[in-house]
Enzyme design. Structure first.
Site, PDB file in Angstrom:
ATOM      1  N   THR A  42      42.322  47.529  29.887  1.00 33.25           N
ATOM      2  CA  THR A  42      42.834  46.243  29.397  1.00 33.25           C
ATOM      3  C   THR A  42      41.729  45.525  28.639  1.00 33.25           C
ATOM      4  OG1 THR A  42      44.227  46.091  31.362  1.00 33.25           O
ATOM      5  CG2 THR A  42      43.817  44.037  30.162  1.00 33.25           C
ATOM      6  N   ILE A 185      43.516  32.571  30.186  1.00 35.24           N
ATOM      7  CA  ILE A 185      44.089  33.404  29.115  1.00 35.24           C
ATOM      8  C   ILE A 185      44.944  32.538  28.189  1.00 35.24           C
ATOM      9  CG2 ILE A 185      45.688  35.309  28.603  1.00 35.24           C
ATOM     10  CD1 ILE A 185      44.546  36.811  30.989  1.00 35.24           C
ATOM     11  N   ASP A 313      40.819  45.311  39.264  1.00 43.46           N
ATOM     12  CA  ASP A 313      41.968  44.391  39.312  1.00 43.46           C
ATOM     13  C   ASP A 313      43.028  44.840  40.308  1.00 43.46           C
ATOM     14  OD1 ASP A 313      40.837  42.931  37.288  1.00 43.46           O
ATOM     15  OD2 ASP A 313      42.559  43.034  35.938  1.00 43.46           O
ATOM     16  N   HIS A 445      11.873  24.523  24.074  1.00 47.89           N
ATOM     17  CA  HIS A 445      12.405  23.346  23.382  1.00 47.89           C
ATOM     18  C   HIS A 445      12.532  23.643  21.891  1.00 47.89           C
ATOM     19  CE1 HIS A 445      13.043  19.183  22.268  1.00 47.89           C
ATOM     20  NE2 HIS A 445      12.159  19.360  21.291  1.00 47.89           N
TER      21      HIS A 445
HETATM   22  C1  LIG Z   1      43.781  38.538  27.148  1.00 47.54           C
HETATM   23  C2  LIG Z   1      42.798  38.880  28.228  1.00 47.54           C
HETATM   24  C3  LIG Z   1      41.492  38.438  28.120  1.00 47.54           C
HETATM   25  C4  LIG Z   1      40.567  38.763  29.100  1.00 47.54           C
HETATM   26  N1  LIG Z   1      39.298  38.295  28.945  1.00 47.54           N
HETATM   27  C5  LIG Z   1      38.384  38.586  29.894  1.00 47.54           C
HETATM   28  C6  LIG Z   1      37.047  38.147  29.744  1.00 47.54           C
HETATM   29  O1  LIG Z   1      36.687  37.490  28.764  1.00 47.54           O
HETATM   30  N2  LIG Z   1      36.148  38.477  30.709  1.00 47.54           N
HETATM   31  C7  LIG Z   1      36.531  39.204  31.820  1.00 47.54           C
HETATM   32  O2  LIG Z   1      35.676  39.460  32.675  1.00 47.54           O
HETATM   33  N3  LIG Z   1      37.793  39.637  31.978  1.00 47.54           N
HETATM   34  C8  LIG Z   1      38.722  39.356  31.048  1.00 47.54           C
HETATM   35  N4  LIG Z   1      39.998  39.832  31.197  1.00 47.54           N
HETATM   36  C9  LIG Z   1      40.327  40.599  32.425  1.00 47.54           C
HETATM   37  C10 LIG Z   1      39.844  42.042  32.312  1.00 47.54           C
HETATM   38  O3  LIG Z   1      40.426  42.630  31.184  1.00 47.54           O
HETATM   39  C11 LIG Z   1      40.205  42.812  33.570  1.00 47.54           C
HETATM   40  O4  LIG Z   1      39.721  42.114  34.695  1.00 47.54           O
HETATM   41  C12 LIG Z   1      39.582  44.191  33.553  1.00 47.54           C
HETATM   42  O5  LIG Z   1      40.027  44.928  32.446  1.00 47.54           O
HETATM   43  C13 LIG Z   1      39.913  44.951  34.842  1.00 47.54           C
HETATM   44  O6  LIG Z   1      39.330  46.219  34.795  1.00 47.54           O
HETATM   45  P1  LIG Z   1      39.959  47.453  35.585  1.00 47.54           P
HETATM   46  O7  LIG Z   1      39.079  48.602  35.279  1.00 47.54           O
HETATM   47  O8  LIG Z   1      40.188  47.084  36.998  1.00 47.54           O
HETATM   48  O9  LIG Z   1      41.410  47.682  34.963  1.00 47.54           O
HETATM   49  P2  LIG Z   1      41.936  47.843  33.470  1.00 47.54           P
HETATM   50  O10 LIG Z   1      40.980  47.376  32.478  1.00 47.54           O
HETATM   51  O11 LIG Z   1      43.302  47.243  33.469  1.00 47.54           O
HETATM   52  O12 LIG Z   1      42.032  49.421  33.292  1.00 47.54           O
HETATM   53  C14 LIG Z   1      42.955  50.189  33.996  1.00 47.54           C
HETATM   54  C15 LIG Z   1      43.289  51.405  33.177  1.00 47.54           C
HETATM   55  O13 LIG Z   1      44.035  52.317  33.985  1.00 47.54           O
HETATM   56  C16 LIG Z   1      45.039  52.910  33.203  1.00 47.54           C
HETATM   57  N5  LIG Z   1      46.087  53.394  34.107  1.00 47.54           N
HETATM   58  C17 LIG Z   1      46.939  52.659  34.856  1.00 47.54           C
HETATM   59  N6  LIG Z   1      47.741  53.481  35.577  1.00 47.54           N
HETATM   60  C18 LIG Z   1      47.375  54.746  35.264  1.00 47.54           C
HETATM   61  C19 LIG Z   1      47.823  56.015  35.668  1.00 47.54           C
HETATM   62  N7  LIG Z   1      48.801  56.143  36.551  1.00 47.54           N
HETATM   63  N8  LIG Z   1      47.230  57.101  35.148  1.00 47.54           N
HETATM   64  C20 LIG Z   1      46.221  56.984  34.249  1.00 47.54           C
HETATM   65  N9  LIG Z   1      45.750  55.793  33.821  1.00 47.54           N
HETATM   66  C21 LIG Z   1      46.331  54.697  34.333  1.00 47.54           C
HETATM   67  C22 LIG Z   1      45.499  51.749  32.308  1.00 47.54           C
HETATM   68  O14 LIG Z   1      46.175  52.229  31.176  1.00 47.54           O
HETATM   69  C23 LIG Z   1      44.162  51.106  31.969  1.00 47.54           C
HETATM   70  O15 LIG Z   1      43.625  51.678  30.809  1.00 47.54           O
HETATM   71  C24 LIG Z   1      40.951  39.551  30.215  1.00 47.54           C
HETATM   72  C25 LIG Z   1      42.260  40.024  30.321  1.00 47.54           C
HETATM   73  C26 LIG Z   1      43.176  39.697  29.339  1.00 47.54           C
HETATM   74  C27 LIG Z   1      44.575  40.230  29.464  1.00 47.54           C
END
Ligand SMILES: Cc1cc2nc3c(=O)[nH]c(=O)nc-3n(C[C@H](O)[C@H](O)[C@H](O)COP(=O)(O)OP(=O)(O)OC[C@H]3O[C@@H](n4cnc5c(N)ncnc54)[C@H](O)[C@@H]3O)c2cc1C
Length: 466
Positions: A42, A185, A313, A445
């Site tokens: 994401t 967001i 997440d 500064h």
């Molecule tokens: C608009 C927006 C702005 C944001 N801005 C910020 C910011 O400025 N700073 C910040 O810290 N956070 C920000 N976030 C939050 C941040 O994007 C998430 O907290 C972060 O991406 C979480 O990481 P993750 O690795 O847990 O999951 P994700 O980044 O969601 O990655 C999970 C991955 O798993 C894949 N997946 C899911 N199910 C399967 C499956 N069954 N098989 C294979 N692959 C799968 C998905 O396709 C995805 O690519 C923002 C979010 C949004 C929506």
């Protein structure tokens, strides 16, 4: 014969890819499975990175239009939204390719496709052509992230009823945009489109924006955004969203039952995100979820199945990329028998608006609730020479320190570069610093960081420039 790995990481977002790299560094034969076209999850594809690209360019557009007050006459400024979007896509693709390169460099096997559990040691990966590959693994880390939630009976079409994903890719600037939800967001996306010319309205159920934030900062933030032209409708609840051929009608009501009807071009529903646990076949292997449908883990990220772990997440805690990354490293080190650890008291949060908002540690409300006695040091950017010299004087720094020990308990900043300034304080707090430690540290500064030092001096009621 199935491929065999020591660890399979499901999800290539900031949690998953960082975890896979660290596992490989520690010598594990690792695979990282992701269903998207590009790695980075994401965050890189539809979150942190594209939003920051649009925030940066929309801020430049807005500022350039308003430079004449500062003695720079610019004429003929035009927005080329298509180019702006292309620039955003370039940033995304460069970074996602960079992640693919890093996996390769660290000898992590990247498998593109949807993963689901066949058993506790067998994972099925289905690619876009529906070809199945079975991988065998000793351990699995679930890092499948989260997805936006909508309101009951409202589904995203990403044309008129948008999630953040649609709001990052609009093809024209909407005349009127309504945002449901005053969280980070919604406010970041609202800032982008407001600066590019939309009339932006935010409807928020609570009586304040940015729930969970120190309330003094939240109030100041609201005032600043209102000054920038965003219209807020607090304590209002969305009753219905009706899509017409060329507009959307949103009806809301407040506590007293007063109704408002908004006709707008697009609605962004930014009311939160939910853990992504679907299609993984978790019930087949008997993995427990908690009451919020997140994967339930113990302090070492272990699920109720001993060789399956989860981070990011999809588990409890703030949905932030850096929290996911820290957990990715911690779990890799725990699996390697090391002391992986995340300090959940010190996860900074940043909102990349203009000005930025950044916070780490406890809010004043939390300290009151915990009956901790504290001192406050505040310093406004209007009294900071760098801020004054470049006309970026909105906001202030607020430090909360223990009244007996002087240990810093929380720092909340609203102002230019707040997102960078907070790093000094996260580090200081990680080392158990007192406000006096910061007050006695020489800061260059003229810099915005002097406001941090001054606010540390203010904890002991001895600021120099205010
Ligand atoms: C608009 C927006 C702005 C944001 N801005 C910020 C910011 O400025 N700073 C910040 O810290 N956070 C920000 N976030 C939050 C941040 O994007 C998430 O907290 C972060 O991406 C979480 O990481 P993750 O690795 O847990 O999951 P994700 O980044 O969601 O990655 C999970 C991955 O798993 C894949 N997946 C899911 N199910 C399967 C499956 N069954 N098989 C294979 N692959 C799968 C998905 O396709 C995805 O690519 C923002 C979010 C949004 C929506």
């Amino acid at each position: 014969m199935p491929d065999k790995f020591q660890v399979v990481v499901i999800g290539g977002g900031p949690g998953g890819y960082v975890c896979a790299i660290r596992l490989a560094q520690l010598g594990f034969k690792t695979a990282c499975v992701d269903s998207r076209d590009a790695l980075g999850g994401t965050c890189l594809n539809i979150g942190c990175i594209p939003s920051k690209s649009l925030l940066n360019l929309s801020e430049k557009f807005y500022n350039t239009k308003n430079f004449s007050e500062q003695g720079i006459e610019v004429s003929g400024i035009k927005l080329n939204l298509e180019k702006m979007m292309k620039n955003k896509e370039k940033a995304v693709s460069t970074l996602t390719k960079g992640v693919e390169f890093l996996l390769k460099k660290n000898k992590v096997t990247y498998i593109k496709g949807k993963a689901s559990f066949k058993s506790t040691i067998k994972i099925s990966v289905l690619n876009s052509k529906k070809v199945e590959r079975i991988v065998e693994t000793e351990k699995t880390i679930i890092c499948t992230g989260s997805e936006p939630v909508s309101l009951p009976k409202i589904s995203f079409d990403e044309q008129r009823i948008l999630s953040s994903t649609g709001a990052l890719s609009l093809k024209s600037v909407p005349k009127k945009m309504l945002i449901v939800g005053g969280g980070y967001i919604g406010l970041e996306m609202g800032s982008v489109w407001s600066r590019l010319g939309s009339e932006v309205h935010v409807v928020e159920f609570l009586n304040h924006i940015t729930p969970g934030m120190d309330s003094e900062i939240s109030k100041e933030f609201l005032k600043i955004l209102q000054k920038q032209g965003i219209k807020f409708h607090l304590e209002n609840k969305v009753e219905s969203i009706d899509k017409k051929s060329n507009e959307v009608i949103v009806k809301t009501s407040n506590k007293e039952g007063k109704k408002i009807s908004f006709e707008c071009d697009v609605v962004l529903v930014a009311v939160g995100r939910k853990p992504n646990t679907k299609n993984l076949n978790l019930q087949k292997v008997g993995i427990n979820l908690d009451d919020k449908k997140r994967v339930k883990v113990d302090k070492k990220y272990q699920t109720n199945i001993k060789n399956i772990f989860a981070i990011g997440d999809v588990i409890e805690g703030p949905m932030l990329a850096h929290k996911a990354e820290e957990e990715g490293i911690a779990i890799a080190e725990i699996i390697a028998g090391q002391a992986g650890h995340v300090n959940y008291n010190l996860i900074p949060g940043v909102i990349y608006t203009m000005p930025e908002v950044a916070t780490v540690g406890k809010t004043e409300e939390q300290l009151k609730e915990n009956r901790t006695s504290y001192k406050i040091g505040k310093f406004p950017f209007i009294a900071n020479s760098r801020a004054k010299s470049i006309n970026e004087t909105d906001g202030f720094v607020k430090i909360l320190a223990d009244s007996k020990t002087d240990k810093i308990l929380g720092v909340h900043i609203i102002g230019s570069h707040a997102g960078e300034l907070i790093a000094e304080m996260s580090l200081a707090m990680e080392f158990g610093a007192s406000a006096e430690d910061i007050a006695r540290t020489c800061h260059a500064h003229p810099t915005f960081s002097e406001a941090v030092k001054e606010s540390a001096l203010a904890v002991d009621k001895r600021p120099i420039h205010f």
